[in-house]
Design a protein around this motif. Structure first.
Motif, PDB file in Angstrom:
ATOM      1  N   ALA A   1       0.824  -1.206   0.000  1.00  0.00           N
ATOM      2  CA  ALA A   1       0.000   0.000   0.000  1.00  0.00           C
ATOM      3  C   ALA A   1       0.863   1.263   0.000  1.00  0.00           C
ATOM      4  CB  ALA A   1      -0.933  -0.010   1.209  1.00  0.00           C
ATOM      5  N   LEU A   2       1.941   1.243   0.782  1.00  0.00           N
ATOM      6  CA  LEU A   2       2.803   2.417   0.847  1.00  0.00           C
ATOM      7  C   LEU A   2       3.573   2.641  -0.449  1.00  0.00           C
ATOM      8  CD1 LEU A   2       4.185   2.190   4.495  1.00  0.00           C
ATOM      9  CD2 LEU A   2       2.571   3.865   3.562  1.00  0.00           C
TER      10      LEU A   2
ATOM     11  N   ALA B   1       3.498   6.060  -2.647  1.00  0.00           N
ATOM     12  CA  ALA B   1       4.770   6.764  -2.459  1.00  0.00           C
ATOM     13  C   ALA B   1       5.087   7.664  -3.650  1.00  0.00           C
ATOM     14  CB  ALA B   1       5.899   5.746  -2.261  1.00  0.00           C
ATOM     15  N   PRO B   2       5.966   8.642  -3.475  1.00  0.00           N
ATOM     16  CA  PRO B   2       6.397   9.481  -4.607  1.00  0.00           C
ATOM     17  C   PRO B   2       7.024   8.626  -5.707  1.00  0.00           C
ATOM     18  CG  PRO B   2       7.082  10.422  -2.510  1.00  0.00           C
ATOM     19  CD  PRO B   2       6.546   9.062  -2.199  1.00  0.00           C
ATOM     20  N   GLU B   3       7.005   9.136  -6.932  1.00  0.00           N
ATOM     21  CA  GLU B   3       7.471   8.356  -8.077  1.00  0.00           C
ATOM     22  C   GLU B   3       8.931   7.935  -7.933  1.00  0.00           C
ATOM     23  OE1 GLU B   3       7.627   6.212 -11.408  1.00  0.00           O
ATOM     24  OE2 GLU B   3       5.843   7.036 -10.425  1.00  0.00           O
ATOM     25  N   VAL B   4       9.766   8.774  -7.343  1.00  0.00           N
ATOM     26  CA  VAL B   4      11.171   8.417  -7.193  1.00  0.00           C
ATOM     27  C   VAL B   4      11.342   7.180  -6.308  1.00  0.00           C
ATOM     28  CG1 VAL B   4      11.484   9.952  -5.196  1.00  0.00           C
ATOM     29  CG2 VAL B   4      13.456   9.337  -6.630  1.00  0.00           C
TER      30      VAL B   4
ATOM     31  N   LEU C   1      17.254  -0.281   1.450  1.00  0.00           N
ATOM     32  CA  LEU C   1      17.103   1.166   1.301  1.00  0.00           C
ATOM     33  C   LEU C   1      17.990   1.900   2.303  1.00  0.00           C
ATOM     34  CD1 LEU C   1      13.221   1.446   0.850  1.00  0.00           C
ATOM     35  CD2 LEU C   1      14.976   1.702  -0.923  1.00  0.00           C
ATOM     36  N   ARG C   2      18.562   3.012   1.863  1.00  0.00           N
ATOM     37  CA  ARG C   2      19.404   3.844   2.720  1.00  0.00           C
ATOM     38  C   ARG C   2      18.933   5.300   2.615  1.00  0.00           C
ATOM     39  NH1 ARG C   2      20.156  -0.433   4.069  1.00  0.00           N
ATOM     40  NH2 ARG C   2      22.093  -1.634   4.347  1.00  0.00           N
TER      41      ARG C   2
ATOM     42  N   THR D   1      10.669  10.007   4.529  1.00  0.00           N
ATOM     43  CA  THR D   1       9.742   9.246   5.388  1.00  0.00           C
ATOM     44  C   THR D   1       9.308   7.954   4.712  1.00  0.00           C
ATOM     45  OG1 THR D   1       8.934  11.314   6.356  1.00  0.00           O
ATOM     46  CG2 THR D   1       7.565   9.352   6.644  1.00  0.00           C
ATOM     47  N   SER D   2       8.983   7.998   3.428  1.00  0.00           N
ATOM     48  CA  SER D   2       8.553   6.794   2.703  1.00  0.00           C
ATOM     49  C   SER D   2       9.649   5.733   2.717  1.00  0.00           C
ATOM     50  CB  SER D   2       8.177   7.151   1.263  1.00  0.00           C
ATOM     51  OG  SER D   2       7.083   8.039   1.228  1.00  0.00           O
TER      52      SER D   2
END
Length: 354
Positions: free
Chosen positions: A155-156, A160-163, A183-184, A195-196
């Motif tokens: 769902a997130l 989430a933003p496209e990037v 992810l970093r 935040t995402s």
């Protein structure tokens, strides 16, 4: 079965809660209330209830609401003391709205409800059944926690933003988990992207942690051991694994709790419900009863439809008669309920060492 009023002279109705139990003693001959009491949910409180009941001579029975929840401790205490205990389901809400509502009134209602019933239910008992119930609950929570985290991850990613979303496009759930754990997040990103990335990484780590701990697998291993020590013969039935067997055993509890296979089917929500009208004679699915037990029967049916030749032949024959797949599964669940019940009520024979 005889009415409860024909068997005892006193009925004690108990309205159970987390911290207190309220009881009302009724004389079955006159219907009058002999006494009322509220006690704590502790051994001393249980002893107070029994002591009050012993002040009134004659045979007695206890009618408990919530004997599998808040009243479990009291039910266990009473059964251990050799008392006759009757299990009551929750009263219908419309009936409650029509009158007053309080703990003493509910306790009296429980006693009168038990007196009005022609068929009485026994509470679930047994250390092995209780152990299986605890393990099943813990395993279900572990499985659901992992599944919830994976759904939240999906769902997130969608919102989430496209990037961020571009990193997960076209990936399966397993690959998404691997990507998310790597992810970093950097402070140079804007607050939404930062935040995402952080939350996605934390969710993936939660799933990995739950899988690494193998909590669900450990519970399943313990469940298998208990089932094998109690009713290993159940595992010999087609489509019955340790989780299904444990679910069936916790609902069945002990011989005699369900008076016959029809009552067991009704408990499982597998008894046919008439839905005929005019010239149409049909039955519909029963959506009441123990839904976990119903799910166990459904699992057995699906397994047999895939692997059992007799079940597939039956389904083909009924399909040729115009039955839908849903109706066929309903019929099969009723047959499985009968088979399981008769198997459980029969004393198990020792299995060969081989």
């Amino acid at each position: 079965m005889s009415m409860l009023a024909d068997l005892v002279e006193v009925v004690i109705g108990v309205d159970t809660h987390k911290d207190t139990h309220t009881a009302a003693l009724l004389d079955t001959r006159t219907g009058g209330v002999l006494a009322r009491i509220t006690v704590t949910t502790a051994p001393d409180g249980y002893a107070q209830l029994v002591a009050l009941a012993e002040q009134h001579s004659g045979l007695r029975a206890w009618a408990l609401e919530g004997s599998g929840g808040y009243g479990a401790g009291l039910a266990r205490h009473l059964v251990g003391a050799g008392e006759l205990v009757v299990e009551l389901d929750r009263p219908l809400r419309p009936a409650r709205r029509g009158g007053a509502k309080s703990d003493p009134i509910d306790a009296e209602r429980a006693a009168r409800d038990a007196l009005a019933r022609a068929r009485l239910a026994q509470p679930k008992t047994g250390a092995q059944r209780a152990a299986l119930q605890v393990r099943l609950t813990a395993r279900r929570a572990a499985v659901e926690a992992s599944a919830d985290a994976q759904r939240q991850l999906h769902a997130l990613v969608i919102t989430a933003p496209e990037v961020v979303r571009a990193r997960f496009r076209g990936q399966s759930t397993r690959i998404m988990l691997t990507t998310a754990t790597r992810l970093r997040p950097t402070s140079s990103a804007d607050v939404e992207v930062l935040t995402s990335l952080t939350v996605l990484r934390d969710l993936a780590r939660r799933v990995r942690f739950l899988e690494a701990e193998a909590e669900a697998a450990e519970h399943e291993k313990a469940i298998r051991a208990i089932v094998r020590s109690w009713r290993p013969d159940l595992l010999q039935l087609t489509g019955v694994g340790p989780i299904v067997a444990a679910t069936v055993l916790t609902a069945w509890s002990h011989p005699g709790r369900c008076r016959d296979d029809a009552a067991f089917a009704m408990l499982a929500g597998a008894a046919p419900i008439p839905a005929s009208s005019g010239k149409t004679v049909r039955y519909r699915l029963n959506r009441s009863g123990d839904r976990q037990l119903n799910r166990a029967l459904h699992t057995i049916v699906l397994t047999r439809l895939q692997r059992d030749e007799r079940t597939r032949a039956y389904a083909d024959r009924r399909r040729a008669q115009g039955k839908t797949d849903r109706e066929i599964k309903r019929c099969l669940k009723r047959y499985v309920a009968r088979e399981i019940y008769r198997h459980l009520e029969t004393t198990p024979q020792p299995l060969d060492a081989a």
